[in-house]
Motif scaffolding. Structure first.
Motif, PDB file in Angstrom:
ATOM      1  N   UNK A   1     -16.064 -40.763  10.797  1.00 24.59           N
ATOM      2  CA  UNK A   1     -16.318 -40.269  12.148  1.00 24.59           C
ATOM      3  C   UNK A   1     -15.203 -40.739  13.078  1.00 24.59           C
ATOM      4  N   UNK A   2     -14.180 -39.932  13.253  1.00 19.61           N
ATOM      5  CA  UNK A   2     -13.125 -40.324  14.191  1.00 19.61           C
ATOM      6  C   UNK A   2     -13.678 -40.477  15.603  1.00 19.61           C
ATOM      7  N   UNK A   3     -12.939 -41.173  16.432  1.00 20.25           N
ATOM      8  CA  UNK A   3     -13.373 -41.380  17.814  1.00 20.25           C
ATOM      9  C   UNK A   3     -13.699 -40.032  18.456  1.00 20.25           C
ATOM     10  N   UNK A   4     -14.852 -39.966  19.091  1.00 16.17           N
ATOM     11  CA  UNK A   4     -15.302 -38.736  19.741  1.00 16.17           C
ATOM     12  C   UNK A   4     -16.181 -37.856  18.874  1.00 16.17           C
ATOM     13  N   UNK A   5     -16.312 -38.167  17.595  1.00 14.81           N
ATOM     14  CA  UNK A   5     -17.159 -37.366  16.717  1.00 14.81           C
ATOM     15  C   UNK A   5     -18.619 -37.519  17.129  1.00 14.81           C
ATOM     16  N   UNK A   6     -19.383 -36.411  17.167  1.00 10.74           N
ATOM     17  CA  UNK A   6     -20.803 -36.532  17.484  1.00 10.74           C
ATOM     18  C   UNK A   6     -21.589 -37.273  16.398  1.00 10.74           C
ATOM     19  N   UNK A   7     -21.005 -37.491  15.240  1.00 15.32           N
ATOM     20  CA  UNK A   7     -21.674 -38.228  14.175  1.00 15.32           C
ATOM     21  C   UNK A   7     -21.581 -39.737  14.371  1.00 15.32           C
ATOM     22  N   UNK A   8     -20.670 -40.186  15.211  1.00 15.37           N
ATOM     23  CA  UNK A   8     -20.551 -41.625  15.474  1.00 15.37           C
ATOM     24  C   UNK A   8     -21.763 -42.088  16.271  1.00 15.37           C
ATOM     25  N   UNK A   9     -22.310 -43.233  15.877  1.00 12.20           N
ATOM     26  CA  UNK A   9     -23.502 -43.749  16.544  1.00 12.20           C
ATOM     27  C   UNK A   9     -23.262 -45.101  17.204  1.00 12.20           C
ATOM     28  N   UNK A  10     -22.463 -45.955  16.608  1.00 13.14           N
ATOM     29  CA  UNK A  10     -22.319 -47.319  17.093  1.00 13.14           C
ATOM     30  C   UNK A  10     -20.903 -47.668  17.525  1.00 13.14           C
ATOM     31  N   UNK A  11     -19.942 -46.814  17.270  1.00 15.54           N
ATOM     32  CA  UNK A  11     -18.553 -47.126  17.599  1.00 15.54           C
ATOM     33  C   UNK A  11     -18.346 -47.177  19.103  1.00 15.54           C
ATOM     34  N   UNK A  12     -17.577 -48.176  19.511  1.00 15.85           N
ATOM     35  CA  UNK A  12     -17.138 -48.285  20.895  1.00 15.85           C
ATOM     36  C   UNK A  12     -15.714 -47.742  20.970  1.00 15.85           C
ATOM     37  N   UNK A  13     -15.186 -47.517  22.166  1.00 12.04           N
ATOM     38  CA  UNK A  13     -13.817 -47.006  22.268  1.00 12.04           C
ATOM     39  C   UNK A  13     -12.835 -47.868  21.459  1.00 12.04           C
ATOM     40  N   UNK A  14     -11.988 -47.190  20.693  1.00 13.42           N
ATOM     41  CA  UNK A  14     -10.997 -47.876  19.875  1.00 13.42           C
ATOM     42  C   UNK A  14     -11.489 -48.264  18.496  1.00 13.42           C
ATOM     43  N   UNK A  15     -12.765 -47.982  18.196  1.00 12.69           N
ATOM     44  CA  UNK A  15     -13.324 -48.308  16.888  1.00 12.69           C
ATOM     45  C   UNK A  15     -13.549 -47.030  16.086  1.00 12.69           C
ATOM     46  N   UNK A  16     -13.396 -47.141  14.767  1.00 11.66           N
ATOM     47  CA  UNK A  16     -13.774 -46.063  13.870  1.00 11.66           C
ATOM     48  C   UNK A  16     -15.160 -46.332  13.325  1.00 11.66           C
ATOM     49  N   UNK A  17     -15.805 -45.299  12.861  1.00  7.99           N
ATOM     50  CA  UNK A  17     -17.139 -45.462  12.284  1.00  7.99           C
ATOM     51  C   UNK A  17     -17.249 -44.556  11.069  1.00  7.99           C
TER      52      UNK A  17
END
Length: 166
Positions: free
Chosen positions: A67-83
């Motif tokens: 889930x790259x930054x900005x992906x709607x699938x990201x749930x816990x990532x903060x800016x600058x983090x990958x998930x």
């Protein structure tokens, strides 16, 4: 074993393998649960994130959703983090290093993209996955645990990729 981006021709096999990997954690409804339908929907994940597959001789062994930054699938990532999510190994391929290979691919992908850390959420009962993450250097971040729906507790794990933490 080869790691590569999933193609539409892989989606059905990835969905089956992902559901099979998660069946022990799906409760009484098992593969008929609403979440199982979401796990099986590889096309949606690959449209809004990136699904990567581990395959051998045309057989899907496992997959991961990056889930790259900005992906709607990201749930816990903060800016600058990958998930990443839904790292799944077909039960018939357990013990072959598939999960570790997919995890290493994911970490290297985010490192190359300049992410400062990688995060993920994992069900409390996924003890084998937790050992994999901890061996790779991930640590629990209890303050970022969450409950996406009543009775479903996700534990947050995080791996710093830089020494410069905010």
């Amino acid at each position: 074993m080869r790691l590569r981006r999933a193609t539409p021709g892989d989606y059905e096999a990835i969905g089956r393998a992902t559901v099979a990997a998660y069946v022990p954690f799906l409760g009484e409804a098992g593969p008929r649960s609403g979440y199982a339908l979401r796990l099986a929907d590889t096309a949606s994940r690959d449209r809004d994130a990136e699904v990567w597959v581990a395959e051998e001789d045309g057989r899907v062994l496992g997959s991961v959703t990056i889930c790259p930054e900005g992906s709607p699938w990201a749930q816990r990532a903060e800016p600058g983090e990958g998930e990443f999510r839904m790292l799944a190994v077909d039960p018939t391929a357990h013990g072959r290093g598939v999960g570790r290979a997919l995890l290493e691919l994911t970490v290297e992908r985010f490192r190359a993209d300049g992410a400062r850390a990688v995060v993920l959420g994992s069900l409390e009962d996924m003890h084998a996955a937790h050992r994999l993450y901890e061996r790779a250097g991930f640590a629990r971040v209890p303050e970022r645990d969450w409950e996406p729906e009543p009775g479903v507790q996700l534990l947050c794990f995080r791996l710093p990729l830089t020494t410069e933490e905010p």
